[in-house]
Design an enzyme around this catalytic site. Structure first.
Site, PDB file in Angstrom:
ATOM      1  N   ASP A  47      -8.752 -67.894  53.938  1.00  0.00           N
ATOM      2  CA  ASP A  47      -8.092 -67.020  52.954  1.00  0.00           C
ATOM      3  C   ASP A  47      -9.026 -66.717  51.800  1.00  0.00           C
ATOM      4  OD1 ASP A  47      -4.594 -68.048  53.037  1.00  0.00           O
ATOM      5  OD2 ASP A  47      -5.872 -66.801  54.323  1.00  0.00           O
ATOM      6  N   PRO A  88      11.564 -68.811  35.650  1.00  0.00           N
ATOM      7  CA  PRO A  88      10.447 -68.317  34.836  1.00  0.00           C
ATOM      8  C   PRO A  88       9.900 -69.386  33.892  1.00  0.00           C
ATOM      9  CG  PRO A  88      12.301 -66.780  34.770  1.00  0.00           C
ATOM     10  CD  PRO A  88      12.804 -68.034  35.403  1.00  0.00           C
ATOM     11  N   GLU A 143      22.809 -66.380  34.662  1.00  0.00           N
ATOM     12  CA  GLU A 143      21.840 -66.656  33.585  1.00  0.00           C
ATOM     13  C   GLU A 143      21.079 -67.950  33.843  1.00  0.00           C
ATOM     14  OE1 GLU A 143      22.690 -63.307  32.483  1.00  0.00           O
ATOM     15  OE2 GLU A 143      21.261 -64.370  31.199  1.00  0.00           O
TER      16      GLU A 143
HETATM   17  N1  LIG Z   1       9.508 -65.761  38.068  1.00  0.00           N
HETATM   18  C1  LIG Z   1      10.270 -66.527  38.862  1.00  0.00           C
HETATM   19  O1  LIG Z   1       9.778 -67.310  39.692  1.00  0.00           O
HETATM   20  C2  LIG Z   1      11.762 -66.421  38.713  1.00  0.00           C
HETATM   21  C3  LIG Z   1      12.607 -67.409  39.233  1.00  0.00           C
HETATM   22  C4  LIG Z   1      13.986 -67.277  39.086  1.00  0.00           C
HETATM   23  C5  LIG Z   1      14.468 -66.161  38.407  1.00  0.00           C
HETATM   24  N2  LIG Z   1      15.798 -65.954  38.180  1.00  0.00           N
HETATM   25  C6  LIG Z   1      16.801 -66.947  38.411  1.00  0.00           C
HETATM   26  C7  LIG Z   1      16.623 -68.147  37.508  1.00  0.00           C
HETATM   27  C8  LIG Z   1      17.976 -68.487  36.983  1.00  0.00           C
HETATM   28  C9  LIG Z   1      18.903 -67.368  37.322  1.00  0.00           C
HETATM   29  C10 LIG Z   1      18.139 -66.368  38.120  1.00  0.00           C
HETATM   30  N3  LIG Z   1      13.635 -65.219  37.925  1.00  0.00           N
HETATM   31  C11 LIG Z   1      12.306 -65.345  38.061  1.00  0.00           C
END
Ligand SMILES: NC(=O)c1ccc(NC2CCCC2)nc1
Length: 250
Positions: free
Chosen positions: A173, A93, A120
């Site tokens: 697209d 994220p 985590e």
């Molecule tokens: N929004 C995303 O692209 C995304 C990527 C990885 C994640 N979780 C992972 C990251 C580290 C532990 C779980 N969550 C969300």
């Protein structure tokens, strides 16, 4: 394109490798795909891949050593396959939000190693030393990086040359020019009493192209007006828009 995914759950990727257009591209050899599991590089009797975070707090953090060994193994595999410099992408994220231009940039690489975290997250020193780019599929947290990796890889694989047949081609697209997609219709002519828009059955390609463009423009204006700022309209599209606005003001 040479792809390797570093993941504790390689079986998840069967969804991408065993079916659909992505599966076909891999079977055809247009994409070389493999998974590397950090658990295979653990040395303790319990095959530990995670441990408690320094500083306390909830959850666990992925240990750096198994990840480092998995990354180096993937880099060596890439080199053996003729891809010496393969960037490492980490899904999180905290990454840059993926969109069509990001996909276009990523699909230019000859090879890519995608790192999927769990728990985590991963020890920061792996990100500092080995990760070239961090990417996110949106502002929400998931239990692992595997689904984001599949989303990103799917959007890349469909853009590789000769992966999509002509009538599926990615060039047309919706997002390719920044507008949302138009409505689509197929048989039957009338479904639950609702008929297909007549223009689509005229065989008049220019009128159909005009109708589809106006539908896409109006949909974008109604649902995602902020996208219009980045849209470059052709002279023809501008003319269609002007004539539409004139006829609406009548
Ligand atoms: N929004 C995303 O692209 C995304 C990527 C990885 C994640 N979780 C992972 C990251 C580290 C532990 C779980 N969550 C969300």
């Amino acid at each position: 394109m040479w792809l390797a995914v570093i993941t504790l759950f390689p079986d998840m990727f069967d969804a991408m490798t065993e079916s659909g257009i992505t599966g076909r591209a891999i079977k055809r050899g247009q994409v070389q795909f493999s998974c590397v599991n950090p658990r295979d590089f653990t040395i303790d009797n319990y095959h530990r891949v995670d441990d408690r975070p320094f500083g306390g707090g909830p959850g666990m953090v992925m240990l750096p050593e198994p990840l480092e060994k998995a990354i180096l193994h993937a880099k060596a595999k890439a080199a053996d396959a003729g891809y010496p410099e393969v960037p490492v992408v980490y899904m999180s994220p905290q990454g840059k939000t993926l969109n069509e231009s990001g996909v276009k940039q990523l699909v230019q690489y000859d090879g890519l190693i995608v790192l999927c975290g769990r728990y985590e997250g991963i020890d920061e020193r792996i990100i500092e030393q080995y990760v070239d780019q961090e990417w996110s599929i949106g502002d929400y947290v998931l239990t692992g990086g595997e689904l984001p990796a599949m989303v990103m890889l799917d959007s890349m694989i469909r853009r590789l040359p000769d992966v999509m047949t002509d009538n599926q081609s990615a060039e047309q697209d919706s997002f390719v020019d920044g507008l949302l997609d138009c409505p689509h219709y197929t048989k039957p002519d009338v479904f639950n009493g609702i008929a297909v828009p007549a223009v689509l059955k005229t065989g008049h390609h220019l009128n159909i192209e005009k109708w589809r463009f106006l539908q896409r423009y109006q949909r974008t204006q109604a649902r995602r007006p902020e996208l219009l700022e980045g849209v470059q309209l052709t002279r023809q599209q501008k003319k269609w828009l002007m004539s539409e606005k004139k006829s609406e003001s009548l």
